[in-house]
Design a protein around this motif. Structure first.
Motif, mmCIF file in Angstrom:
data_model
loop_
_atom_site.group_PDB
_atom_site.id
_atom_site.type_symbol
_atom_site.label_atom_id
_atom_site.label_comp_id
_atom_site.label_asym_id
_atom_site.label_seq_id
_atom_site.Cartn_x
_atom_site.Cartn_y
_atom_site.Cartn_z
ATOM 1 N N SER A 234 32.019 61.066 -12.134
ATOM 2 C CA SER A 234 31.804 61.172 -14.187
ATOM 3 C C SER A 234 31.833 59.830 -14.760
ATOM 4 C CB SER A 234 33.115 61.661 -14.634
ATOM 5 O OG SER A 234 34.094 61.240 -14.407
ATOM 6 N N ALA B 292 26.957 68.098 -19.625
ATOM 7 C CA ALA B 292 27.213 68.151 -18.563
ATOM 8 C C ALA B 292 29.244 67.642 -18.303
ATOM 9 C CB ALA B 292 26.026 66.892 -17.451
ATOM 10 N N LEU B 293 28.998 66.015 -19.443
ATOM 11 C CA LEU B 293 29.667 65.106 -19.800
ATOM 12 C C LEU B 293 31.110 66.150 -19.977
ATOM 13 C CD1 LEU B 293 29.020 61.432 -20.854
ATOM 14 C CD2 LEU B 293 30.246 62.685 -18.084
ATOM 15 N N ASN C 254 31.192 69.817 -19.794
ATOM 16 C CA ASN C 254 30.968 70.875 -19.126
ATOM 17 C C ASN C 254 32.356 70.830 -17.739
ATOM 18 O OD1 ASN C 254 30.688 72.437 -21.181
ATOM 19 N ND2 ASN C 254 28.655 72.234 -20.361
ATOM 20 N N ARG C 255 31.493 69.760 -16.905
ATOM 21 C CA ARG C 255 31.570 69.275 -15.623
ATOM 22 C C ARG C 255 33.078 68.759 -15.873
ATOM 23 N NH1 ARG C 255 29.277 70.487 -10.512
ATOM 24 N NH2 ARG C 255 30.033 68.748 -9.258
ATOM 25 N N TYR C 256 33.106 67.955 -16.113
ATOM 26 C CA TYR C 256 34.041 66.224 -16.017
ATOM 27 C C TYR C 256 34.625 67.243 -17.000
ATOM 28 C CZ TYR C 256 30.356 64.992 -12.784
ATOM 29 O OH TYR C 256 29.898 64.458 -11.910
ATOM 30 N N LYS C 257 35.388 67.643 -18.031
ATOM 31 C CA LYS C 257 36.232 68.523 -18.734
ATOM 32 C C LYS C 257 36.570 67.048 -19.983
ATOM 33 C CE LYS C 257 36.546 71.867 -17.323
ATOM 34 N NZ LYS C 257 34.972 73.262 -17.724
#
Length: 123
Positions: free
Chosen positions: A4, A63-64, A66-69
């Motif tokens: 991340s 992506a930052l 959604n995936r890494y919250k």
């Protein structure tokens, strides 16, 4: 966690590609409006590439989140999505403004640069 942080760094660095790329494309197109010798296929390839770089930038941001919250400032994402809409609007007007297409892409590129700077400043 490491991935991340790498994506955050890439997102921040890629912003400069978006900003300077669209600035150069805009200046090139405005110059081509006055100087026909600057009108080439390379201008359109470069413009397409830097406008696609906006989609890459937004995809990294999504992506930052959604995936890494990761959290983002209030208007940061707004400017990214507006930039995508502006690319679509510029593209949709190219046939109607055929005689002024270099002005359309020139000012459009500079506007996209400004949106990108604004997104960076609020982010």
């Amino acid at each position: 966690m490491m991935l991340s942080l790498m994506l955050v760094d890439l997102h921040k660095s890629w912003a400069w590609v978006v900003i300077f790329g669209n600035a150069l494309a805009g200046i090139w197109a405005l110059s081509a409006h006055k100087l026909p010798q600057l009108r080439s296929r390379a201008l359109w390839w470069f413009t397409a590439a830097v406008q696609l770089s906006i989609f890459v930038q937004v995809a990294m941001g999504v992506a930052l989140v959604n995936r890494y919250k990761l959290e983002f400032p209030q208007f940061h994402a707004f400017y990214g999505f507006v930039a995508i809409i502006v690319v679509a609007i510029i593209y949709s007007y190219r046939a109607q403004l055929k005689k002024k297409v270099y002005l359309l892409y020139g000012f459009g590129g500079l506007f996209l640069m400004g949106l990108s700077i604004r997104a960076m400043l609020v982010g």
